[in-house]
Design a protein around this motif. Structure first.
Motif, mmCIF file in Angstrom:
data_model
loop_
_atom_site.group_PDB
_atom_site.id
_atom_site.type_symbol
_atom_site.label_atom_id
_atom_site.label_comp_id
_atom_site.label_asym_id
_atom_site.label_seq_id
_atom_site.Cartn_x
_atom_site.Cartn_y
_atom_site.Cartn_z
ATOM 1 N N SER A 163 1.048 8.858 8.732
ATOM 2 C CA SER A 163 -0.179 9.288 8.058
ATOM 3 C C SER A 163 -0.123 9.058 6.551
ATOM 4 C CB SER A 163 -0.482 10.763 8.364
ATOM 5 O OG SER A 163 0.455 11.611 7.738
ATOM 6 N N GLU A 164 1.072 9.091 5.953
ATOM 7 C CA GLU A 164 1.186 8.915 4.506
ATOM 8 C C GLU A 164 1.438 7.471 4.084
ATOM 9 O OE1 GLU A 164 3.558 11.839 2.406
ATOM 10 O OE2 GLU A 164 3.127 13.348 3.948
ATOM 11 N N ARG A 165 1.804 6.639 5.014
ATOM 12 C CA ARG A 165 2.036 5.221 4.705
ATOM 13 C C ARG A 165 1.208 4.356 5.666
ATOM 14 N NH1 ARG A 165 3.665 7.212 0.649
ATOM 15 N NH2 ARG A 165 5.685 6.866 -0.331
ATOM 16 N N VAL A 166 -0.070 4.684 5.749
ATOM 17 C CA VAL A 166 -0.994 4.025 6.670
ATOM 18 C C VAL A 166 -1.014 2.518 6.467
ATOM 19 C CG1 VAL A 166 -3.436 3.822 7.314
ATOM 20 C CG2 VAL A 166 -2.429 6.071 6.950
ATOM 21 N N LYS A 167 -1.049 2.070 5.199
ATOM 22 C CA LYS A 167 -1.142 0.626 4.930
ATOM 23 C C LYS A 167 0.006 -0.147 5.557
ATOM 24 C CE LYS A 167 -3.840 -0.244 0.838
ATOM 25 N NZ LYS A 167 -3.812 -0.761 -0.531
ATOM 26 N N PHE A 185 17.971 7.735 -4.301
ATOM 27 C CA PHE A 185 18.392 7.136 -3.033
ATOM 28 C C PHE A 185 17.213 6.753 -2.142
ATOM 29 C CE2 PHE A 185 18.393 11.721 -2.108
ATOM 30 C CZ PHE A 185 17.665 11.773 -0.925
ATOM 31 N N ALA A 186 16.030 7.288 -2.424
ATOM 32 C CA ALA A 186 14.854 7.011 -1.582
ATOM 33 C C ALA A 186 13.862 6.056 -2.243
ATOM 34 C CB ALA A 186 14.157 8.323 -1.229
ATOM 35 N N ARG A 187 14.185 5.554 -3.414
ATOM 36 C CA ARG A 187 13.300 4.609 -4.103
ATOM 37 C C ARG A 187 13.556 3.207 -3.573
ATOM 38 N NH1 ARG A 187 14.880 6.870 -9.772
ATOM 39 N NH2 ARG A 187 14.012 8.946 -9.542
ATOM 40 N N VAL A 188 12.793 2.832 -2.576
ATOM 41 C CA VAL A 188 12.977 1.527 -1.945
ATOM 42 C C VAL A 188 11.702 0.691 -1.955
ATOM 43 C CG1 VAL A 188 14.910 2.313 -0.519
ATOM 44 C CG2 VAL A 188 12.579 2.443 0.388
ATOM 45 N N GLY A 189 10.657 1.191 -2.585
ATOM 46 C CA GLY A 189 9.417 0.441 -2.635
ATOM 47 C C GLY A 189 8.609 0.593 -1.356
ATOM 48 N N SER A 190 7.782 -0.388 -1.099
ATOM 49 C CA SER A 190 6.898 -0.379 0.064
ATOM 50 C C SER A 190 6.581 -1.815 0.447
ATOM 51 C CB SER A 190 5.605 0.371 -0.291
ATOM 52 O OG SER A 190 4.536 0.012 0.537
ATOM 53 N N GLN A 191 6.623 -2.089 1.720
ATOM 54 C CA GLN A 191 6.263 -3.434 2.163
ATOM 55 C C GLN A 191 4.781 -3.706 1.880
ATOM 56 O OE1 GLN A 191 8.664 -4.895 5.861
ATOM 57 N NE2 GLN A 191 8.174 -2.734 6.207
ATOM 58 N N ALA A 192 3.934 -2.690 2.031
ATOM 59 C CA ALA A 192 2.504 -2.867 1.759
ATOM 60 C C ALA A 192 2.280 -3.231 0.291
ATOM 61 C CB ALA A 192 1.726 -1.611 2.135
ATOM 62 N N GLN A 193 3.004 -2.572 -0.608
ATOM 63 C CA GLN A 193 2.885 -2.911 -2.029
ATOM 64 C C GLN A 193 3.406 -4.320 -2.295
ATOM 65 O OE1 GLN A 193 5.035 0.370 -3.796
ATOM 66 N NE2 GLN A 193 3.135 1.351 -4.451
ATOM 67 N N ASP A 231 -0.652 -0.307 9.245
ATOM 68 C CA ASP A 231 -1.813 -1.146 9.532
ATOM 69 C C ASP A 231 -1.468 -2.629 9.416
ATOM 70 O OD1 ASP A 231 -3.424 1.031 10.069
ATOM 71 O OD2 ASP A 231 -4.522 0.946 8.169
ATOM 72 N N ILE A 232 -0.723 -2.986 8.361
ATOM 73 C CA ILE A 232 -0.330 -4.391 8.204
ATOM 74 C C ILE A 232 0.545 -4.806 9.378
ATOM 75 C CG2 ILE A 232 0.977 -6.042 6.804
ATOM 76 C CD1 ILE A 232 0.126 -4.352 4.336
ATOM 77 N N TRP A 233 1.527 -3.966 9.712
ATOM 78 C CA TRP A 233 2.431 -4.275 10.829
ATOM 79 C C TRP A 233 1.649 -4.461 12.126
ATOM 80 C CZ3 TRP A 233 7.023 -5.978 12.143
ATOM 81 C CH2 TRP A 233 7.485 -5.752 13.429
ATOM 82 N N ASP A 234 0.742 -3.532 12.406
ATOM 83 C CA ASP A 234 -0.043 -3.605 13.651
ATOM 84 C C ASP A 234 -0.974 -4.806 13.679
ATOM 85 O OD1 ASP A 234 1.176 -1.287 14.583
ATOM 86 O OD2 ASP A 234 -0.453 0.035 13.929
ATOM 87 N N GLY A 235 -1.364 -5.301 12.499
ATOM 88 C CA GLY A 235 -2.292 -6.424 12.437
ATOM 89 C C GLY A 235 -1.653 -7.804 12.474
ATOM 90 N N ILE A 236 -0.318 -7.851 12.485
ATOM 91 C CA ILE A 236 0.329 -9.170 12.537
ATOM 92 C C ILE A 236 0.124 -9.743 13.935
ATOM 93 C CG2 ILE A 236 2.513 -10.454 12.361
ATOM 94 C CD1 ILE A 236 3.513 -8.239 10.488
#
Length: 192
Positions: free
Chosen positions: A179-183, A116-124, A186-191
């Motif tokens: 802290s565990e999904r920094v990327k 139920f928690a396997r949803v990937g990652s926007q950073a990936q 970081d991407i979100w903050d950099g848009i």
């Protein structure tokens, strides 16, 4: 995924970012629209460059620019959580029914993740970079860009909205997620 060959643009469909509304509005005008299966519809940047760029682009022509929309990471997880809580998934391994949002996020951060928690990652998904990245919620900026680039007026309808649900996330879990999904953050903050 939508391809606009003359406009030299490929719109990638990051899951849970409102791209279904874009598809409904733009697919009839696109040179190619990949709406299924989900593995192709939600083609990552790396997969596009590795497997599809050569098909959609011609030698000697400027490569297609890539466009994507990103959702704030907690909101993105909240959308997945609500989507997977719908009655149609009840009793399935990927259902979040009966699970708190805090527990869902903890499971997302677990290794291994439960189904139920396997949803990937926007950073990936975005790894490899896109030329144009818009924030989910900046509909005006996205539409201004697309209307100018594609040369048509775009009217979006709200579609594929996840059911409501409690999205309370404890401060501790929010800090852990950051802290565990920094990327992702970081991407979100950099848009810009």
């Amino acid at each position: 995924m939508l391809i606009f060959w003359k406009a030299r643009l490929a719109i990638l469909a990051v899951p849970k970012t409102g791209t279904t509304a874009l598809e409904l509005a733009l697919a009839p005008h696109a040179d190619a629209a990949i709406l299924n299966p989900p593995g192709l519809k939600h083609c990552t940047v790396k997969k596009y460059r590795r497997e599809l760029a050569g098909f959609f682009e011609q030698k000697g022509k400027r490569p297609l620019e890539l466009l994507a929309v990103m959702r704030e990471p907690v909101s993105w997880l909240g959308s997945w959580y609500r989507y997977r809580s719908r009655p149609g998934l009840s009793g399935q391994p990927n259902s979040t029914a009966g699970i708190s949002f805090d527990s869902f996020v903890a499971s997302y951060l677990a290794d291994p993740q439960p189904p139920f928690a396997r949803v990937g990652s926007q950073a990936q998904f975005l790894d490899g970079g896109v030329d144009h990245l818009f924030r989910h919620g900046d509909t005006d900026g996205l539409l201004r860009f697309l209307e100018g680039r594609i040369g048509m007026k775009i009217d979006l309808e709200k579609t594929n909205v996840s059911p409501g649900g409690d999205l309370d996330l404890s401060d501790e879990m929010h800090s852990r997620l950051k802290s565990e999904r920094v990327k992702d953050f970081d991407i979100w903050d950099g848009i810009g």
